[in-house]
Design an enzyme around this catalytic site. Sequence first.
Site, PDB file in Angstrom:
ATOM      1  N   CYS A  50      -0.131 -32.230  28.033  1.00  0.00           N
ATOM      2  CA  CYS A  50      -0.319 -31.143  27.064  1.00  0.00           C
ATOM      3  C   CYS A  50       0.876 -30.177  27.104  1.00  0.00           C
ATOM      4  O   CYS A  50       1.706 -30.215  28.016  1.00  0.00           O
ATOM      5  CB  CYS A  50      -1.639 -30.412  27.331  1.00  0.00           C
ATOM      6  SG  CYS A  50      -1.574 -29.146  28.612  1.00  0.00           S
TER       7      CYS A  50
ATOM      8  N   HIS B 264      -4.506 -29.096  35.478  1.00  0.00           N
ATOM      9  CA  HIS B 264      -4.944 -29.190  34.087  1.00  0.00           C
ATOM     10  C   HIS B 264      -6.469 -29.176  33.990  1.00  0.00           C
ATOM     11  O   HIS B 264      -7.151 -30.034  34.542  1.00  0.00           O
ATOM     12  CB  HIS B 264      -4.421 -30.456  33.394  1.00  0.00           C
ATOM     13  CG  HIS B 264      -4.868 -30.531  31.957  1.00  0.00           C
ATOM     14  ND1 HIS B 264      -4.166 -29.938  30.933  1.00  0.00           N
ATOM     15  CD2 HIS B 264      -5.989 -31.050  31.400  1.00  0.00           C
ATOM     16  CE1 HIS B 264      -4.823 -30.119  29.798  1.00  0.00           C
ATOM     17  NE2 HIS B 264      -5.927 -30.796  30.059  1.00  0.00           N
TER      18      HIS B 264
ATOM     19  N   ASN C  86     -10.001 -17.916  24.843  1.00  0.00           N
ATOM     20  CA  ASN C  86     -10.655 -18.550  23.701  1.00  0.00           C
ATOM     21  C   ASN C  86     -11.178 -19.901  24.176  1.00  0.00           C
ATOM     22  O   ASN C  86     -10.396 -20.721  24.671  1.00  0.00           O
ATOM     23  CB  ASN C  86      -9.657 -18.724  22.550  1.00  0.00           C
ATOM     24  CG  ASN C  86      -9.170 -17.390  22.023  1.00  0.00           C
ATOM     25  OD1 ASN C  86      -9.922 -16.414  21.992  1.00  0.00           O
ATOM     26  ND2 ASN C  86      -7.913 -17.337  21.612  1.00  0.00           N
TER      27      ASN C  86
ATOM     28  N   HIS D 142      -5.598 -26.260  27.358  1.00  0.00           N
ATOM     29  CA  HIS D 142      -5.277 -26.113  28.786  1.00  0.00           C
ATOM     30  C   HIS D 142      -5.681 -24.669  29.070  1.00  0.00           C
ATOM     31  O   HIS D 142      -5.151 -23.736  28.431  1.00  0.00           O
ATOM     32  CB  HIS D 142      -3.779 -26.340  29.024  1.00  0.00           C
ATOM     33  CG  HIS D 142      -3.350 -26.210  30.463  1.00  0.00           C
ATOM     34  ND1 HIS D 142      -2.673 -27.212  31.138  1.00  0.00           N
ATOM     35  CD2 HIS D 142      -3.488 -25.190  31.362  1.00  0.00           C
ATOM     36  CE1 HIS D 142      -2.416 -26.825  32.376  1.00  0.00           C
ATOM     37  NE2 HIS D 142      -2.903 -25.585  32.536  1.00  0.00           N
TER      38      HIS D 142
ATOM     39  N   HIS E 262      -6.268 -21.006  29.575  1.00  0.00           N
ATOM     40  CA  HIS E 262      -5.332 -19.886  29.656  1.00  0.00           C
ATOM     41  C   HIS E 262      -6.051 -18.597  29.329  1.00  0.00           C
ATOM     42  O   HIS E 262      -6.991 -18.579  28.532  1.00  0.00           O
ATOM     43  CB  HIS E 262      -4.138 -20.084  28.713  1.00  0.00           C
ATOM     44  CG  HIS E 262      -4.514 -20.348  27.282  1.00  0.00           C
ATOM     45  ND1 HIS E 262      -4.963 -21.571  26.852  1.00  0.00           N
ATOM     46  CD2 HIS E 262      -4.519 -19.545  26.201  1.00  0.00           C
ATOM     47  CE1 HIS E 262      -5.209 -21.524  25.548  1.00  0.00           C
ATOM     48  NE2 HIS E 262      -4.968 -20.292  25.129  1.00  0.00           N
TER      49      HIS E 262
END
Length: 117
Positions: free
Chosen positions: A2, A44, A82, A93, A95
Amino acid sequence: MCLFCNIIAGTIPCNKVLEDENFLAFHDIYPKAPIHILIIPKIHVDCFQNTTPETMIGLTKFTQEVAKKVGVDVTGYRLITNNGDDGGQEIYHLHFHMLGGGKLRWDTLHEDSHKSL
Ligand code: AMP
């Protein structure tokens, strides 16, 4: 791999703020506030819903260090993750967005919020 895994690997550049063995913080490429930093685990995991308490323990301490480094630990900031489609997640991924550097607005977020849910 990713996008954020590529940033961790160094194959895609980022504007780094702080890094340790397990986490990386870098400036968001499209900032939505004077300070807009993304904080990610190097392992990940696609989203918050699938992370572990162990990752979040480390991420908490790291996030506090990022806030100190950019000088918002006293002035304040907002942390957002989100999660999934309805949450508006674009990069799968995990965050956290750290937003600060000025007073943030707190607007209506739901597109149908003018209707009763
Ligand atoms: P989200 O919608 O929560 O998945 O957020 C993804 C964020 O990644 C957005 O705020 C983008 O502006 C940001 N972004 C996308 N590509 C990059 C990049 N190469 N470097 C830094 N930030 C990025």
